[in-house]
Design a protein around this motif. Structure first.
Motif, short mmCIF file in Angstrom:
data_model
loop_
_atom_site.label_atom_id
_atom_site.label_comp_id
_atom_site.label_asym_id
_atom_site.label_seq_id
_atom_site.Cartn_x
_atom_site.Cartn_y
_atom_site.Cartn_z
N ARG A 94 0.98 -1.22 0.01
CA ARG A 94 -0.03 0.03 -0.01
C ARG A 94 1.08 1.21 0.09
O ARG A 94 1.93 1.39 0.40
N ALA A 95 0.15 2.28 -0.44
CA ALA A 95 0.94 3.56 -0.73
C ALA A 95 1.38 4.25 0.75
O ALA A 95 2.14 4.94 1.02
N ASN A 96 0.41 3.83 1.90
CA ASN A 96 0.68 4.45 3.22
C ASN A 96 1.00 3.45 4.13
O ASN A 96 1.07 3.64 5.46
N SER A 97 1.78 2.37 3.67
CA SER A 97 2.27 1.25 4.72
C SER A 97 3.47 1.91 5.14
O SER A 97 4.33 2.59 4.76
N PHE A 98 3.64 1.16 6.58
CA PHE A 98 4.70 1.52 7.27
C PHE A 98 5.96 0.54 6.57
O PHE A 98 5.60 -0.65 5.89
N VAL A 190 1.44 10.53 12.93
CA VAL A 190 1.48 9.28 12.00
C VAL A 190 2.27 9.43 10.92
O VAL A 190 3.26 8.47 10.49
N GLN A 191 2.32 10.41 10.17
CA GLN A 191 3.20 10.70 8.96
C GLN A 191 4.43 10.72 9.27
O GLN A 191 5.34 10.28 8.62
N GLN A 192 4.93 11.47 10.47
CA GLN A 192 6.06 11.61 11.06
C GLN A 192 6.75 10.26 11.35
O GLN A 192 7.82 10.17 11.06
N LEU A 193 5.87 9.32 11.85
CA LEU A 193 6.47 8.25 12.36
C LEU A 193 6.83 7.28 11.32
O LEU A 193 7.88 6.56 11.21
N ARG A 194 5.90 7.41 10.30
CA ARG A 194 6.04 6.52 8.97
C ARG A 194 7.33 6.78 8.26
O ARG A 194 8.06 6.03 7.79
N ALA A 195 7.61 8.28 8.07
CA ALA A 195 8.61 9.04 7.35
C ALA A 195 9.86 8.53 7.91
O ALA A 195 10.95 8.63 7.45
N SER A 196 10.02 8.31 9.46
CA SER A 196 11.17 8.14 10.14
C SER A 196 11.77 6.79 9.51
O SER A 196 13.08 6.74 9.85
N GLY A 197 10.97 5.89 9.13
CA GLY A 197 11.51 4.75 8.76
C GLY A 197 11.47 3.37 9.64
O GLY A 197 11.71 2.45 9.62
N LEU A 198 11.01 3.96 11.06
CA LEU A 198 10.75 2.85 12.03
C LEU A 198 9.56 1.80 11.62
O LEU A 198 8.49 2.31 10.89
N ASP A 214 -5.55 -1.67 10.93
CA ASP A 214 -5.21 -1.67 9.17
C ASP A 214 -5.31 -0.22 8.69
O ASP A 214 -4.68 -0.27 7.65
N ALA A 215 -5.86 0.48 9.44
CA ALA A 215 -6.17 1.85 8.54
C ALA A 215 -4.90 2.48 8.52
O ALA A 215 -4.64 3.45 7.58
N VAL A 216 -3.74 2.29 9.36
CA VAL A 216 -2.49 2.81 9.23
C VAL A 216 -1.34 2.03 8.59
O VAL A 216 -0.32 2.34 8.53
#
Length: 306
Positions: A94-98, A190-198, A214-216
């Motif tokens: 997904r485009a928004n996946s961690f 949420v976006q900050q956390l995702r962008a961090s690479g964690l 699942d939404a995130v």
């Protein structure tokens, strides 16, 4: 779970069958409380002991399944992600996946401080989590940094429980959040956390929470508590092996971690439900020989995964 649920759902549906008139698919009217499948499935789940939000979640999914198939099948417990409104599978695409993590995280040790993290990392435990409890922010920051240093030079993957900002700063592999912690994040966070690479792991305790997580599109899902546990007060009753099978079937696109009251004897049963990881706490920190207990648990997992 499925057979008992099917028997109950069939009996309840019979009481509402007048509206079908031999044409089940024609009976749909959105999520009206009078819709036979929705109403019957919700009553069935309640009788099976599901909490209200999970009864609602499964009832909606069962109605969606019936609409998709064109008929009601009491023997087919909902297990298609589409019927629960989940995102596309596999979630990692997904485009928004961690960021992804291994589908099989192996033995997952949840540990009280950095010293324990280091011990288990050196013992070969593949996945470790720091769950450090303190009211002192400075002490928490020191412990997070110490845990990152403790796994350096080992192959252990380190997740930090709750403290995602500190995990980013210290360079941990990932962070694990509960439902309340996840709900407390703003979209920007949420976006900050995702962008961090964690990598992000999320605790779930039933269908509704799995849908919420699942939404995130997190990196993995923790499913529990499978068995009774005294380590923390749970808002829901133990989920049990039957439900664990159902959860794993539905969320099979994710790396899945079973947690809650799992020991050496229960480990094979939990693993057989279809998860790729078993989380333990007391089975290690309460053992007379923690390193020996970890080795025995890992060996048992290897046997079960063959």
């Amino acid at each position: 779970m499925t057979q008992n649920a099917s028997d109950i759902a069939r009996a309840i549906l019979a009481a509402h069958s007048a509206r079908f008139d031999g044409h089940p698919a024609a009976a749909f009217d959105g999520f009206s409380s009078d819709a036979p499948v929705y109403r019957g499935a919700r009553e069935a789940c309640a009788r099976l002991g599901f909490i209200a939000i999970d009864s609602e979640c499964v009832a909606r999914a069962w109605q969606a399944q019936t609409e998709r198939l064109g008929h009601f099948d009491a023997a087919q417990w909902p297990a298609d992600p589409r019927d629960f409104g989940l995102g596309s599978f596999p979630p990692a695409a997904r485009a928004n996946s961690f960021p992804p993590c291994p589908i099989a995280l192996g033995l997952y040790a949840v540990l009280p401080d950095a010293a324990w993290v280091g011990r288990m990392a050196r013992a070969g435990v593949p996945t470790v989590q720091l769950r450090f409890k303190s009211d002192d922010p400075a002490a928490i920051a020191r412990e997070v940094q110490a845990a990152v240093e403790a796994v350096r030079g080992t192959s252990a993957l380190l997740f930090i429980n709750d403290h995602w900002q500190l995990a980013i700063e210290a360079g941990a592999y990932g962070v694990h959040l509960g439902q309340e912690d996840l709900d407390a994040l703003t979209p920007a966070e949420v976006q900050q956390l995702r962008a961090s690479g964690l990598r992000l792991g999320v605790s779930t305790h039933g269908y509704a929470e799995m849908v919420r997580a699942d939404a995130v599109s997190p990196s993995y899902l923790a499913l529990g508590a499978v068995f009774p546990t005294t380590l923390k007060k749970m808002a829901t009753a133990p989920q049990g092996l039957a439900r664990l099978h159902g959860y794993a079937d539905l969320m099979r696109g994710y790396p899945l971690v079973a947690i809650g009251g799992i020991d050496m004897d229960r480990l094979p049963q939990a693993l057989a439900a279809g998860v790729g990881s078993i989380a333990v706490v007391r089975a290690i920190v309460g053992a007379d020989d923690p390193e020996g207990a970890a080795r025995a648990l890992m060996a048992r997992m290897q046997q079960g995964m063959r």
